[in-house]
Design an enzyme around this catalytic site. Structure first.
Site, PDB file in Angstrom:
ATOM      1  N   ALA A 181       0.877  -1.013  -0.200  1.00  0.00           N
ATOM      2  CA  ALA A 181       0.152   0.079  -0.032  1.00  0.00           C
ATOM      3  C   ALA A 181       0.924   1.171   0.160  1.00  0.00           C
ATOM      4  CB  ALA A 181      -0.887   0.172   1.279  1.00  0.00           C
ATOM      5  N   GLY A 183       0.375  -5.166   0.714  1.00  0.00           N
ATOM      6  CA  GLY A 183      -0.642  -5.228  -0.206  1.00  0.00           C
ATOM      7  C   GLY A 183      -0.300  -5.765  -1.444  1.00  0.00           C
ATOM      8  N   GLU A 205      -0.543  -9.069  -1.159  1.00  0.00           N
ATOM      9  CA  GLU A 205      -1.862  -9.718  -0.837  1.00  0.00           C
ATOM     10  C   GLU A 205      -2.794  -9.699  -2.093  1.00  0.00           C
ATOM     11  OE1 GLU A 205      -1.927  -6.594   2.488  1.00  0.00           O
ATOM     12  OE2 GLU A 205      -3.336  -8.162   3.396  1.00  0.00           O
ATOM     13  N   GLU A 211       3.953  -5.443   6.865  1.00  0.00           N
ATOM     14  CA  GLU A 211       3.334  -4.567   7.938  1.00  0.00           C
ATOM     15  C   GLU A 211       3.677  -4.582   9.134  1.00  0.00           C
ATOM     16  OE1 GLU A 211       2.311  -6.877   5.661  1.00  0.00           O
ATOM     17  OE2 GLU A 211       0.620  -6.133   4.258  1.00  0.00           O
TER      18      GLU A 211
HETATM   19  N1  T1G Z   1       4.766   3.479   0.020  1.00  0.00           N
HETATM   20  C1  T1G Z   1       5.157   4.552  -0.374  1.00  0.00           C
HETATM   21  N2  T1G Z   1       6.306   4.813  -0.570  1.00  0.00           N
HETATM   22  C2  T1G Z   1       7.063   3.743  -0.850  1.00  0.00           C
HETATM   23  C3  T1G Z   1       6.900   2.257  -0.363  1.00  0.00           C
HETATM   24  C4  T1G Z   1       5.629   2.262   0.063  1.00  0.00           C
HETATM   25  N3  T1G Z   1       5.027   1.287   0.420  1.00  0.00           N
HETATM   26  N4  T1G Z   1       7.881   1.628  -0.655  1.00  0.00           N
HETATM   27  C5  T1G Z   1       8.838   2.294  -0.935  1.00  0.00           C
HETATM   28  N5  T1G Z   1       8.537   3.633  -1.053  1.00  0.00           N
HETATM   29  C6  T1G Z   1       9.204   4.755  -1.653  1.00  0.00           C
HETATM   30  C7  T1G Z   1      10.338   5.332  -0.606  1.00  0.00           C
HETATM   31  O1  T1G Z   1       9.919   5.997   0.402  1.00  0.00           O
HETATM   32  C8  T1G Z   1      11.474   6.020  -1.420  1.00  0.00           C
HETATM   33  O2  T1G Z   1      10.908   7.033  -1.776  1.00  0.00           O
HETATM   34  C9  T1G Z   1      11.496   4.824  -2.835  1.00  0.00           C
HETATM   35  O3  T1G Z   1       9.971   4.671  -2.624  1.00  0.00           O
HETATM   36  C10 T1G Z   1      12.539   3.761  -2.860  1.00  0.00           C
HETATM   37  O4  T1G Z   1      12.350   3.215  -1.609  1.00  0.00           O
HETATM   38  C11 T1G Z   1      -2.676  -3.102   3.076  1.00  0.00           C
HETATM   39  C12 T1G Z   1      -1.064  -2.104   4.934  1.00  0.00           C
HETATM   40  C13 T1G Z   1      10.282  -1.848  -1.832  1.00  0.00           C
HETATM   41  C14 T1G Z   1      12.223  -3.083  -0.576  1.00  0.00           C
HETATM   42  O5  T1G Z   1       6.670  -2.175   4.012  1.00  0.00           O
HETATM   43  O6  T1G Z   1      10.651  -2.342   1.982  1.00  0.00           O
HETATM   44  O7  T1G Z   1       0.942  -2.848   2.297  1.00  0.00           O
HETATM   45  O8  T1G Z   1      12.992   8.467  -0.773  1.00  0.00           O
HETATM   46  O9  T1G Z   1      14.514   3.750  -0.973  1.00  0.00           O
HETATM   47  O10 T1G Z   1      15.848   0.306  -1.001  1.00  0.00           O
HETATM   48  O11 T1G Z   1      -1.690  -4.742   3.959  1.00  0.00           O
HETATM   49  O12 T1G Z   1      11.200   0.383  -0.370  1.00  0.00           O
HETATM   50  O13 T1G Z   1      12.785   7.861  -3.184  1.00  0.00           O
HETATM   51  O14 T1G Z   1      11.082   9.574  -2.233  1.00  0.00           O
HETATM   52  O15 T1G Z   1      13.195   1.885   0.199  1.00  0.00           O
HETATM   53  O16 T1G Z   1      15.221  -0.337  -3.173  1.00  0.00           O
HETATM   54  C15 T1G Z   1       3.855  -2.632   3.087  1.00  0.00           C
HETATM   55  C16 T1G Z   1       7.972  -0.709   2.172  1.00  0.00           C
HETATM   56  C17 T1G Z   1       3.389  -1.363   3.227  1.00  0.00           C
HETATM   57  C18 T1G Z   1       7.631  -2.239   2.002  1.00  0.00           C
HETATM   58  C19 T1G Z   1      12.534  -1.070  -2.081  1.00  0.00           C
HETATM   59  N6  T1G Z   1       5.250  -2.759   2.297  1.00  0.00           N
HETATM   60  N7  T1G Z   1       9.228  -0.491   1.248  1.00  0.00           N
HETATM   61  O17 T1G Z   1      13.728  -0.635  -1.274  1.00  0.00           O
HETATM   62  O18 T1G Z   1      14.357   1.690  -2.286  1.00  0.00           O
HETATM   63  S1  T1G Z   1       1.922  -1.590   4.285  1.00  0.00           S
HETATM   64  C20 T1G Z   1       6.341  -2.309   2.918  1.00  0.00           C
HETATM   65  C21 T1G Z   1      10.316  -1.175   1.364  1.00  0.00           C
HETATM   66  C22 T1G Z   1       0.799  -2.325   3.428  1.00  0.00           C
HETATM   67  C23 T1G Z   1      -1.355  -4.003   3.159  1.00  0.00           C
HETATM   68  C24 T1G Z   1      -0.505  -2.866   4.388  1.00  0.00           C
HETATM   69  C25 T1G Z   1      11.495  -0.756   0.231  1.00  0.00           C
HETATM   70  C26 T1G Z   1      11.598  -1.874  -0.969  1.00  0.00           C
HETATM   71  P1  T1G Z   1      12.098   8.307  -1.850  1.00  0.00           P
HETATM   72  P2  T1G Z   1      13.582   2.874  -1.093  1.00  0.00           P
HETATM   73  P3  T1G Z   1      14.699   0.228  -2.095  1.00  0.00           P
END
Ligand code: T1G
Length: 697
Positions: free
Chosen positions: A63, A102, A105, A125
């Site tokens: 998400a 998400g 999911e 999450e």
């Molecule tokens: N939402 C918004 N922005 C995100 C994002 C996300 N989920 N993931 C990464 N970004 C942005 C980050 O801030 C950065 O922005 C750029 O993308 C590159 O990220 C409903 C509720 C995917 C392994 O927890 O683990 O889904 O700084 O520097 O090192 O059940 O990003 O360039 O402006 O980290 O190559 C669950 C979180 C969400 C994954 C890539 N998902 N992201 O790593 O790049 S909750 C996560 C990561 C959810 C559902 C629930 C990593 C990555 P900017 P980065 P990276």
């Protein structure tokens, strides 16, 4: 139609492609696009199969975390997942990159899943203070059972595609031509008349309720002491997957998600997620040209030098390790060897990797062997004269344009830089011991440090898998400055009536893994004693000085390494409070005519935390820290600040700045200068703002 999603047809196969860089987060535009195309697909009877895929580097990575903490604009993900799952034709998820949260999911709601073999997938999450809110707590157990599902959701760690295939999470992991493989599967399903395979109906993973009940009970016991609000809710949701119909489980998941998302822990953990990434956005990046770093030199093969060498070797850099004599060099190399031997034994790396890394290590006692390296990190003894000598030698041997990074925890790098001909190439890299494990790297920017050198440091930090924070030149930079205030606040309480054990217990109760006196005993009391002696000449005699630590060190009690410090070590029941220290404390109180009083857990926490937040505000005021969230990042990644509290500045925001400023003012009569609130508090309070308003994008 949304630009973030497109629909093409390949014969009777509908291909839905998500395109929302950088990680295809399921922002509202993506959700709306999916919703609209699902409507089209449902009405088009010519469609015999659907493929869901994504452009760019990854299948949706979750998400859009930026949308959290405010009402979600429909359509919500779980409804989209239900609609995909209810399609009358088979839906295949084509997974590459990191299908997380998400995103995964979404894949679980598809009927079939094919992944590139390098893909990783999971439900992280928990690390954001929430739980899977798109049906993951109900669909995952149906595929892999409750125990595996609980491990994946509570652990938050992704699994590789081959591991996912072995678990039955995906149907196939393919080496190449992922889209072709997905298309071939779609046509094969059509040829065989295979219909949809709704995950909600796949209860093969839930056949043995008694078995799962015991597993869920075991997980509850294991996490009974967790301070995290989402853990018990995750367990309840997975248990619902075992015991309740799908829709009832989804309803429980929705409620649990909403309860967690709006809580302080989720706010703090989201803050930590973005703060870490924001810290890497420093002004020097603008217009900078990165210097290429291929070969690294490390000067000093002691604890720090060998740890830094390991961090560089782990990142694939060849390392030239310099020590002034063979014995020292050999000692350093054997530390590195032993580290890799342990890693092989624990299965972290294989033997080939160990050999490759050791082959990349070149030990020498000759400084001129650093003539061709692109970066030298000097990690010699923390003494100004010693470092000046090393700088002078390096200035002679290093090639023009090579970067000289000094690993110092407090020395003035401006003074060091001015002793050589290339101050613009000098930068501070403050690693934390053990340097190959601790994530924090303070990058200290000198007055003359070239912006290319700063930008290169941030790029290198990412390769070293470190979390970099920019610091200006100041005694203790960011992390140690805040630590010094934390310790002083604690020491004042020691003099006034609290015991080391009470203070440690109160800070553990807040969420620290260990309290300040336990940390001191671990680090070695002689380290901070040396710092106090170094600062003695410049100390303001009017300032209150707590000599308890000096008295303890004068006994030769340096903590764990001498078997005793604030605690006595080695007993069967573990560390116990040192009664001799309590005697010393009583003597110091008597010498200052202090009548000891009791301190509550709340007061101990408030004094320590407000001292940290106030020091953090001063660091921002002085420009040593770029923004409050950088202070949080430093404390989270270098000092064990509990992540679910977000750091001292986030704690102050959540606690209420007026309350914190008021506490500081109430302590001020004791120590006017130490407890004087930073003017930033008044500025923010009068405008109804928070430290988080100063963090920028
Ligand atoms: N939402 C918004 N922005 C995100 C994002 C996300 N989920 N993931 C990464 N970004 C942005 C980050 O801030 C950065 O922005 C750029 O993308 C590159 O990220 C409903 C509720 C995917 C392994 O927890 O683990 O889904 O700084 O520097 O090192 O059940 O990003 O360039 O402006 O980290 O190559 C669950 C979180 C969400 C994954 C890539 N998902 N992201 O790593 O790049 S909750 C996560 C990561 C959810 C559902 C629930 C990593 C990555 P900017 P980065 P990276």
């Amino acid at each position: 139609m949304s630009l973030a999603v497109s629909l093409e047809f390949e014969n009777s196969v509908a291909v839905v492609t998500i395109n929302n860089p950088p990680v295809n987060a399921l922002s509202h535009s993506v959700r709306q696009g999916l919703w609209d195309y699902l409507e089209q697909i449902e009405r088009n009877s010519d469609i015999k199969a659907v493929i869901l895929r994504a452009e760019g580097r990854t299948f949706p990575a979750g998400a859009d975390v930026r949308e959290f903490g405010r009402p979600r604009t429909p359509p919500i993900l779980s409804k989209i997942c239900d609609r995909i799952e209810a399609l009358p034709t088979p839906v295949i998820a084509e997974i590459h990159g990191t299908a997380l949260g998400g995103g995964f999911e979404l894949a679980l709601a598809c009927h079939y899943r094919i992944a590139d073999q390098t893909a990783r997938m999971g439900l992280p999450e928990v690390g954001l203070g929430v739980l899977p809110g798109g049906g993951g707590t109900q669909r995952l157990p149906r595929l892999v059972g409750a125990a595996q599902a609980l491990d994946m959701i509570i652990g938050g760690k992704p699994v590789s595609a081959p591991a996912a295939e072995a678990l039955g999470l995906i149907d196939r992991a393919v080496k190449k031509n992922l889209h072709q493989a997905a298309l071939a599967s779609a046509l094969n399903l059509i040829d065989h008349g295979a219909g949809p395979r709704p995950t909600r109906d796949r209860v093969d993973g839930l056949s043995n309720v008694a078995k799962y009940n015991s597993e869920v009970a075991a997980m509850r016991t294991r996490h009974a002491k967790s301070p995290l609000a989402n853990i018990p809710r995750i367990i309840n949701c997975v248990e619902a997957a075992v015991l309740l119909p799908f829709e009832a489980g989804i309803a429980m998941e929705r409620q649990a998600f909403d309860e967690c998302e709006t809580g302080p822990q989720a706010e703090a953990l989201r803050h930590a997620f973005f703060a870490e990434r924001r810290a890497a956005k420093v002004p020097e990046l603008k217009g900078a040209e990165l210097r290429e770093i291929h070969r690294i030199g490390v000067v000093g093969a002691g604890t720090m030098g060998s740890g830094i060498a390991i961090a560089c070797l782990d990142a694939g850099f060849p390392v030239t390790l310099v020590e002034r004599n063979v014995e020292g060099l050999q000692a350093g190399i054997s530390k590195i060897e032993k580290n890799y031997e342990r890693s092989v034994k624990k299965g972290r790396i294989d033997e080939t990797t160990r050999q490759n890394r050791m082959e990349q290590l070149n030990g020498t006692t000759e400084m001129q062997d650093l003539g061709q390296v692109d970066l030298v990190i000097e990690a010699v003894f923390e003494d100004e004269e010693v470092k000046r000598g090393v700088f002078a030698q390096l200035d002679q041997v290093m090639r023009p344009g090579a970067i000289l990074a000094t690993n110092t925890s407090y020395l003035d790098i401006n003074a060091l830089a001015d002793t050589i001909s290339r101050p613009e190439d000098v930068v501070g890299y403050h690693f934390f011991s053990p340097a190959h494990i601790m994530k924090l790297l303070e990058i200290v920017v000198g007055a003359k440090t070239h912006k290319d050198v700063v930008a290169t440091g941030f790029a290198l930090a990412k390769k070293l898998r470190k979390v970099p924070v920019r610091a200006g030149v100041a005694d203790g930079f960011i992390g140690n400055r805040v630590l010094a205030s934390y310790r002083l606040a604690a020491d004042f309480m020691l003099e006034e009536g609290a015991s080391p054990a009470e203070i440690d217990a109160a800070m553990r109760d807040f969420g620290f893994p260990v309290g300040p006196y336990q940390v001191l005993d671990m680090a070695g009391l002689d380290i901070s004693w040396a710092r106090r002696k170094r600062l003695a000449e410049t100390r303001d005699p009017k300032e209150r000085y707590v000599a308890i630590g000096d008295r303890i060190c004068e006994q030769g009690w340096f903590g764990q390494k001498t078997g005793r410090g604030y605690y006595i070590y080695g007993g069967e029941s573990g560390p116990v409070e040192n009664p001799d220290v309590l005697t010393i404390i009583a003597q110091e109180r008597a010498a200052k005519d202090i009548t000891p009083r009791a301190f509550s857990v709340e007061e101990i926490q408030m004094r320590c935390l407000s001292a940290m937040a106030n020091e953090g505000a001063r660091l921002v005021e002085e420009g040593v820290a770029l923004r409050p969230s950088d202070v949080d990042v430093a404390k989270l990644y270098g000092y064990g600040f509990p992540r679910h509290r977000g750091g001292p500045m986030m704690w102050a925001d959540q606690n209420g700045l007026l309350a914190v400023e008021n506490a500081l003012k109430s302590y001020q009569p004791e120590e006017p200068e130490f407890w004087k609130p930073s003017p930033i508090f008044a500025e923010l309070i009068k405008n109804g703002r928070h430290f988080s308003d100063l963090n920028g994008a």
